[in-house]
Design an enzyme around this catalytic site. Structure first.
Site, PDB file in Angstrom:
ATOM      1  N   CYS A   2       0.724  -1.394   0.158  1.00  0.00           N
ATOM      2  CA  CYS A   2      -0.603  -0.003   0.273  1.00  0.00           C
ATOM      3  C   CYS A   2       0.868   1.251  -0.313  1.00  0.00           C
ATOM      4  CB  CYS A   2      -1.016  -0.626   1.164  1.00  0.00           C
ATOM      5  SG  CYS A   2      -0.471   0.642   3.323  1.00  0.00           S
ATOM      6  N   GLU A   3       0.457   2.567  -0.801  1.00  0.00           N
ATOM      7  CA  GLU A   3       1.579   3.554  -1.060  1.00  0.00           C
ATOM      8  C   GLU A   3       1.062   4.486   0.114  1.00  0.00           C
ATOM      9  OE1 GLU A   3      -0.427   5.307  -4.926  1.00  0.00           O
ATOM     10  OE2 GLU A   3      -1.716   6.890  -3.635  1.00  0.00           O
ATOM     11  N   HIS A   4       0.410   4.008   1.423  1.00  0.00           N
ATOM     12  CA  HIS A   4       0.469   4.758   2.719  1.00  0.00           C
ATOM     13  C   HIS A   4       1.252   4.389   3.249  1.00  0.00           C
ATOM     14  CE1 HIS A   4      -3.975   5.232   0.979  1.00  0.00           C
ATOM     15  NE2 HIS A   4      -3.860   6.358   0.333  1.00  0.00           N
ATOM     16  N   HIS A   5       1.092   3.011   3.785  1.00  0.00           N
ATOM     17  CA  HIS A   5       1.897   2.444   4.433  1.00  0.00           C
ATOM     18  C   HIS A   5       3.566   1.965   4.790  1.00  0.00           C
ATOM     19  CE1 HIS A   5      -1.869   3.137   6.718  1.00  0.00           C
ATOM     20  NE2 HIS A   5      -1.225   3.573   7.786  1.00  0.00           N
TER      21      HIS A   5
ATOM     22  N   GLN B 111      -6.082  -0.278  -3.960  1.00  0.00           N
ATOM     23  CA  GLN B 111      -6.112  -1.684  -3.874  1.00  0.00           C
ATOM     24  C   GLN B 111      -7.263  -0.999  -5.365  1.00  0.00           C
ATOM     25  OE1 GLN B 111      -7.444  -4.141  -1.314  1.00  0.00           O
ATOM     26  NE2 GLN B 111      -9.545  -4.718  -3.500  1.00  0.00           N
TER      27      GLN B 111
ATOM     28  N   HIS C  84      -5.841  -5.270   3.606  1.00  0.00           N
ATOM     29  CA  HIS C  84      -4.139  -5.278   3.581  1.00  0.00           C
ATOM     30  C   HIS C  84      -3.338  -5.463   5.600  1.00  0.00           C
ATOM     31  CE1 HIS C  84      -6.396  -2.777   0.310  1.00  0.00           C
ATOM     32  NE2 HIS C  84      -6.406  -3.523   0.063  1.00  0.00           N
TER      33      HIS C  84
ATOM     34  N   CYS D 280      -1.957  -3.511   6.365  1.00  0.00           N
ATOM     35  CA  CYS D 280      -1.704  -2.375   7.505  1.00  0.00           C
ATOM     36  C   CYS D 280      -2.886  -1.825   8.390  1.00  0.00           C
ATOM     37  CB  CYS D 280      -1.345  -0.956   6.549  1.00  0.00           C
ATOM     38  SG  CYS D 280      -2.749  -0.379   5.117  1.00  0.00           S
TER      39      CYS D 280
HETATM   40 ZN   LIG Z   1      -1.836   1.251   4.119  1.00  0.00          ZN
END
Ligand SMILES: [Zn+2]
Length: 218
Positions: A99-102, A140, A168, A170
């Site tokens: 994931c590009e956030h975590h 996603q 996910h 995260c």
């Molecule tokens: Zn994430």
């Protein structure tokens, strides 16, 4: 549940396309050492000494998708249909992404369907297409839409359907800590969006009958 991701929006450029200089391997390894210290450990202790170089090598594998242009790849590999005019479905294409956030793993399966017009691609090419997009930092919804748009642009079929189911990490290992939650995203184009019957045929083939509606998907 349909996620609306516009295909009209210009594709985000990768660092390479923007001409951003790539850091050296030594710089990348130094960044890992910093994170090890941030976690509370000593990067110079025996067990961690080779970790930065291992992590950087793992990154080369996990993020190798930035080196490939899936459109060019598919263009080179299509075949004529030989008159086949039924829906083609490939289900349970396993993928691992981040994931590009975590930068935490996203692990799941992609199901792809399309109704060919003149061109089909081999099974391995579809699996490879998923892999190219998965081996980048992702959300996603975006990955689902990218796979569908790419197939649509290159094969120009009567329609494309993509459903992604994934967990996910995260979400399962931190934050809200909800193990067992699966996120489902879909992208329906052409006949799969416009004809409920064709869409249901695809969803039944991937074991998701009635789960996803066509409206709002395109
Ligand atoms: Zn994430």
């Amino acid at each position: 549940m349909d996620k609306v991701v516009s295909t009209k929006r210009p594709r985000a450029k990768s660092a390479r396309e923007k001409g951003l200089p790539r850091p050296s391997r030594a710089e990348a390894e130094a960044a890992v050492r910093t994170l090890l210290r941030w976690a509370g450990d000593d990067p110079d202790r025996e067990g961690l000494r080779a970790t930065p170089s291992r992590v950087v090598r793992a990154y080369e594998e996990w993020f190798s998708g930035y080196n490939d242009d899936p459109r060019e790849y598919l263009k080179r590999t299509f075949e004529e249909t030989g008159g086949y005019d039924e829906v083609v479905v490939l289900r349970d294409i396993r993928f691992e992404s981040h994931c590009e956030h975590h930068m935490a793993p996203i692990i799941g399966r992609v199901h792809i369907g399309y109704l060919p017009r003149n061109r089909v691609v081999g099974i391995s090419k579809l699996a490879r297409l998923v892999e190219v997009f998965a081996r980048r930092l992702q959300i996603q919804e975006k990955m689902t839409a990218e796979i569908a748009s790419c197939l649509d642009a290159v094969l120009k079929p009567h329609g494309v359907a993509v459903v992604t189911e994934a967990t996910h990490q995260c979400m399962t290992t931190r934050g809200v800590h909800k193990p067992g939650v699966t996120m489902v995203t879909s992208r329906m184009l052409g006949v799969f969006r416009d004809h409920a019957e064709t869409r249901q045929e695809f969803l039944a083939a991937v074991g998701m009958r009635g789960a996803i509606h066509g409206n709002g998907a395109g």
